[in-house]
Design an enzyme around this catalytic site. Structure first.
Site, PDB file in Angstrom:
ATOM      1  N   ASN A   1     -26.821  46.028  31.313  1.00  0.00           N
ATOM      2  CA  ASN A   1     -25.945  46.961  32.045  1.00  0.00           C
ATOM      3  C   ASN A   1     -24.996  46.204  32.964  1.00  0.00           C
ATOM      4  O   ASN A   1     -23.832  46.578  33.105  1.00  0.00           O
ATOM      5  CB  ASN A   1     -26.792  47.957  32.843  1.00  0.00           C
ATOM      6  CG  ASN A   1     -27.214  49.130  31.978  1.00  0.00           C
ATOM      7  OD1 ASN A   1     -26.390  49.960  31.611  1.00  0.00           O
ATOM      8  ND2 ASN A   1     -28.491  49.188  31.627  1.00  0.00           N
TER       9      ASN A   1
ATOM     10  N   HIS B   1     -30.634  55.408  34.999  1.00  0.00           N
ATOM     11  CA  HIS B   1     -31.981  55.702  34.504  1.00  0.00           C
ATOM     12  C   HIS B   1     -31.877  56.147  33.041  1.00  0.00           C
ATOM     13  O   HIS B   1     -31.001  56.959  32.709  1.00  0.00           O
ATOM     14  CB  HIS B   1     -32.610  56.813  35.355  1.00  0.00           C
ATOM     15  CG  HIS B   1     -34.028  57.091  34.981  1.00  0.00           C
ATOM     16  ND1 HIS B   1     -35.067  56.262  35.371  1.00  0.00           N
ATOM     17  CD2 HIS B   1     -34.592  58.073  34.231  1.00  0.00           C
ATOM     18  CE1 HIS B   1     -36.207  56.736  34.879  1.00  0.00           C
ATOM     19  NE2 HIS B   1     -35.942  57.827  34.185  1.00  0.00           N
TER      20      HIS B   1
HETATM   21  C1  GRF Z   1     -32.038  50.157  31.556  1.00  0.00           C
HETATM   22  O1  GRF Z   1     -32.609  50.947  30.549  1.00  0.00           O
HETATM   23  C2  GRF Z   1     -31.830  50.973  32.812  1.00  0.00           C
HETATM   24  O2  GRF Z   1     -31.597  52.321  32.562  1.00  0.00           O
HETATM   25  C3  GRF Z   1     -33.124  50.815  33.537  1.00  0.00           C
HETATM   26  O3  GRF Z   1     -33.527  49.486  33.280  1.00  0.00           O
HETATM   27  C4  GRF Z   1     -32.988  49.064  32.030  1.00  0.00           C
HETATM   28  C5  GRF Z   1     -32.293  47.769  32.297  1.00  0.00           C
HETATM   29  O4  GRF Z   1     -31.790  47.174  31.164  1.00  0.00           O
HETATM   30  N1  GRF Z   1     -33.002  51.150  34.940  1.00  0.00           N
HETATM   31  P1  GRF Z   1     -30.798  45.944  31.293  1.00  0.00           P
HETATM   32  O5  GRF Z   1     -31.514  44.873  32.120  1.00  0.00           O
HETATM   33  O6  GRF Z   1     -29.551  46.407  31.965  1.00  0.00           O
HETATM   34  O7  GRF Z   1     -30.570  45.484  29.893  1.00  0.00           O
END
Ligand code: GRF
Length: 211
Positions: A16, A111
């Site tokens: 993300n 989330h």
């Molecule tokens: C994502 O699914 C987010 O929604 C949650 O943690 C995960 C993180 O994934 N809070 P990344 O580290 O961004 O790949």
């Protein structure tokens, strides 16, 4: 238009965070990343930040004798990097009240489900998708929300639905949701950059763009 001066908090891979980074590079998000903070020294997010010459800091509660000293170190880091907004991109620790007070309505979390269902302290990562499948949901999704003192509870800024398929496993559902996460987080942040957000209690209203 306001420039978001972001701190990214991330504990893991940081996909993300990477999506936010690329949205900035592609002029889809009016922001710059001031610092990346992780509780996990081995986080992929820290490695990605360092590869791209972004300030990256490992900060966790256990490095300090007290919660107050930890709070002070985090705040000092945010001030030193002139941060005006925080994005929690897979950050697995609860944000402490001092930080929430200092950045009220300026912290967003993402989330991987449609809150208020399938959220809370023990629902993170694959546990979320397992619970969605165990419940027999036909739809899951993504929620981007403001952070308050409770887990996954602050006012909702943006939600997107993602279909649940009959042969889904937690991993296949997680992958479909994650793709939508990568389109959602920067969009929610851009609402703040465009100063289109009005918060009235639990309601977050997004004004139409000014063009
Ligand atoms: C994502 O699914 C987010 O929604 C949650 O943690 C995960 C993180 O994934 N809070 P990344 O580290 O961004 O790949």
């Amino acid at each position: 238009m306001k420039l978001l001066k972001l701190a990214i908090f991330a504990s893991g891979t940081g996909s993300n965070f990477q999506a936010i980074f690329h949205a900035i590079r592609n002029y889809k998000l009016n922001a710059q990343i001031q610092v990346v903070i992780s509780n996990n020294p081995d986080a992929g997010a820290l490695a990605f930040a360092r590869q791209h010459n972004l300030p990256a800091q490992h900060l966790c509660r256990t490095q300090f004798d007290s919660g107050e000293k930890f709070d002070a170190a985090v705040l000092e880091c945010l001030v030193a990097h002139e941060v005006n907004f925080i994005a929690l991109a897979g950050y697995m620790k609860k944000i402490r009240p001092k930080i929430i007070q200092a950045f009220r309505h300026r912290i967003l979390n993402i989330h991987p489900a449609l809150l208020p269902a399938f959220g809370g302290k023990s629902l993170y990562g694959h546990f979320v998708h397992e619970a969605v499948l165990a419940h027999g949901c036909k739809v899951s999704g993504v929620t981007v929300h403001l952070v308050d003192e409770e887990y996954d509870c602050g006012p909702i800024v943006l939600q997107s639905a993602v279909p649940v398929l009959e042969n889904d496993t937690p991993a296949s559902l997680a992958a479909r949701v994650l793709k939508v996460e990568h389109q959602s987080f920067y969009r929610a942040l851009q609402y703040f950059a465009e100063e289109r957000v009005e918060i009235v209690g639990r309601q977050v209203k997004i004004r139409l763009p000014a063009y």
